[in-house]
Design a protein around this motif. Structure first.
Motif, mmCIF file in Angstrom:
data_model
loop_
_atom_site.group_PDB
_atom_site.id
_atom_site.type_symbol
_atom_site.label_atom_id
_atom_site.label_comp_id
_atom_site.label_asym_id
_atom_site.label_seq_id
_atom_site.Cartn_x
_atom_site.Cartn_y
_atom_site.Cartn_z
ATOM 1 N N LYS A 37 -16.453 -29.192 54.460
ATOM 2 C CA LYS A 37 -16.215 -27.763 54.225
ATOM 3 C C LYS A 37 -17.560 -27.035 54.201
ATOM 4 O O LYS A 37 -18.516 -27.510 53.588
ATOM 5 N N ASP A 410 -16.173 -21.180 53.517
ATOM 6 C CA ASP A 410 -15.126 -22.146 53.143
ATOM 7 C C ASP A 410 -14.312 -22.643 54.342
ATOM 8 O O ASP A 410 -13.234 -23.225 54.167
ATOM 9 N N THR A 441 -9.450 -21.073 56.901
ATOM 10 C CA THR A 441 -8.356 -21.581 56.074
ATOM 11 C C THR A 441 -6.993 -21.314 56.705
ATOM 12 O O THR A 441 -6.009 -21.938 56.340
#
Ligand code: AHR
Length: 541
Positions: A37, A410, A441
């Motif tokens: 990540k 992220d 994401t």
């Protein structure tokens, strides 16, 4: 005569044509092969009590004619919200190891000097509550560096109790009386700063003994940070690649391997500026291709430095529990003529945008170990996001790179394979392109490609596997007429990203990169908003 001229012209064109042709670079991306990540904290900022980093940059006071909320500039807050700042490191830097938190709370502030940075008056009107208010306004988190140099464990422990206690202790009541009954969240805690230099010139062994005491006693009492969201403690780490720095990393990490319940760290800091040589002498504007290529060559050394210290950390911490946190990085140039040399004032050019992209790419490639980074510094100091002068504000090329990279926060790293080719100038040879990819994401693929070559464009052909077939890609590209182009208060939109689209045919993305540019595209996504923030800032004024 005319015939001779035509022949000469044709010869010149024939000689010039091959060098101006776009270079081709093939990339291969398999989105089913993911890596670590890319922690959003790689995009952290650093705000020190230095020059106009805090005063005039963030803080103008509530009675200022500059629009503000409880003394904090509205224009700066609006701009920072757009880049999703994950954390802000404060109050220093070297300043932190001489900072006494009690000077900056309550109705009566203690006025002191700031000997590190120009010897000017430090009014302490921006203290704990103002910093936390600022963090709250921009939607970020606090990375507080405690004074391990001239302060005591007792003083630091009291500060943390003051900020985080929920029970009715004397310090908790004092915080409430000063306007904040609820405990503050302190996400990150810096255990000193450059303790090998301005932080007290300590040996690694002496630092280690002192750091353990701070780690043990400086506690976070916030009930919301006990079970989860625990505060991360960051120890001072290296400031270079020479033996004194590898010894430092060895000493701290070896001790970490044998640590007992009574102390712990979650990160090791690393500082690395792009400076070529000390004292900083490269100009931040008004330079040419030689300085451009030398600075980029120097900045790429970040990769080797991270690898060197990561290898030591791997010996003692193979599970990578301790993050390497590059909490000071960026270009450090000669002070602008006429500025206070202690204020570290410099311009911010297209070169800095490219420098920023290269470093962010390096951090992303090391995302398994590098889980935090803070560019130095956020406003008006060194490689800033924002430059202000009284009521005026301008966003820098570096700001725009951070904005373009928001989708990488992220996101999951996706390896890209490519032959970068090379760009050479004088005796400097650099990769022609650099690229990273990541899945956000929502599963969307993002690609960032930098063309370092200031003279030639690049035709990219990227084969895409492991993602749902898409017909086009869109995003933003940042370039400018010259390597030292800057945004100014009068011309704020010289270096701003422009929207681009690219076609995808037979699973291959074709994209043309302008010389000296940073391009970020998402595959099959809707375009990033077109309006530039400098245009918006101008409208607001
Ligand atoms: O960012 C300016 C200074 O550089 C910091 O205060 C210090 O930590 C580093 O040497």
């Amino acid at each position: 005569m005319r015939a001779t001229l035509v022949v000469v012209t044709l010869i010149v064109i024939a000689i010039a044509a091959p060098t101006m042709a776009a270079q081709k670079v093939e990339l291969s991306i398999d989105a089913s092969k993911t890596g670590a990540k890319i922690d959003r904290n790689l995009f952290g900022q650093f705000a020190e009590h230095l020059g106009h980093g805090i005063y005039n940059g963030i803080w103008v006071g509530s009675d200022s004619t500059i629009p503000n909320t409880r003394g904090i500039r509205n224009d700066v807050v609006a701009a920072l919200k757009m880049i999703h700042v994950p954390n802000v490191r404060w109050p220093g830097g070297c300043f932190a190891d001489e900072y006494h938190w009690r000077d900056g709370i309550g109705p009566q502030r203690v006025v002191r000097l700031n000997p590190n940075w120009g010897g000017v008056i430090e009014p302490n009107t921006f203290g704990t509550h103002e910093f936390m208010d600022f963090i709250d306004q921009i939607g970020s988190e606090a990375y507080v560096s405690v004074n391990l140099g001239s302060g005591s464990p007792h003083e630091a422990a009291d500060w943390l109790e003051y900020m985080t206690a929920a029970q009715a202790t004397t310090l908790e009541k004092e915080r409430a009386a000063n306007g904040h009954p609820a405990p503050y969240k302190v996400a990150w805690l810096g255990l000193g700063n450059e303790s090998w230099d301005c932080g007290g010139n300590m040996t690694p062994e002496y630092y280690l003994d002192r750091m353990k005491i701070f780690s043990r006693f400086v506690r976070n009492y916030n009930p919301a940070q006990i079970e989860k969201d625990q505060m991360l403690k960051i120890a001072v780490g290296p400031g270079g690649g020479e033996q004194r720095w590898t010894d430092w990393t060895e000493t701290v990490m070896k001790a970490y391997q044998q640590h007992t319940w009574s102390w712990d760290i979650n990160g090791l800091s690393m500082h690395n500026y792009t400076v070529v040589k000390w004292p900083p002498s490269y100009k931040s504007v008004g330079f040419g291709e030689s300085e451009y290529s030398q600075i980029l060559q120097s900045t790429l050394e970040m990769d080797g430095l991270i690898s060197k210290h990561s290898a030591i950390m791997d010996k003692y911490d193979p599970d990578k529990k301790v993050a390497l946190v590059v909490d000071e990085w960026g270009g450090w140039y000669a002070p602008l003529p006429g500025s206070n040399p202690g204020f570290l004032v410099q311009q911010n050019s297209l070169r800095d945008a490219i420098l920023a992209a290269l470093n962010l790419n390096i951090f992303a490639r090391h995302a398994d170990r590098v889980r935090g980074a803070n560019i130095a510094q956020m406003i008006n100091v060194l490689q800033a996001m924002i430059i202000t002068d009284k009521e005026k504000m301008v966003l820098t090329p570096t700001y725009y790179v951070f904005k373009m990279y928001v989708p990488f926060q992220d996101a999951t790293f996706v390896p890209v394979t490519f032959d970068a080719g090379s760009y050479a100038h004088d005796n400097v040879t650099l990769p022609r392109v650099d690229a990273i990819a990541a899945k956000d994401t929502t599963g969307k693929l993002w690609l960032s490609i930098t063309n370092l070559d200031p003279n030639q464009s690049v035709e990219i052909e990227a084969s895409l596997e492991g993602i749902i077939a898409a017909k086009s890609a869109s995003g933003m590209a940042l370039t400018a007429p010259k390597v030292d182009s800057v945004n100014t208060f009068d011309a704020p939109n010289t270096v701003v990203p422009k929207p681009i689209t690219a076609k995808i045919d037979g699973g291959k993305l074709s994209l043309k990169l302008e010389p000296k540019s940073v391009t970020v595209v998402s595959v099959g996504a809707s375009p990033v908003p077109l309006r530039t923030d400098n245009a918006a800032a101008k409208t607001q004024r």
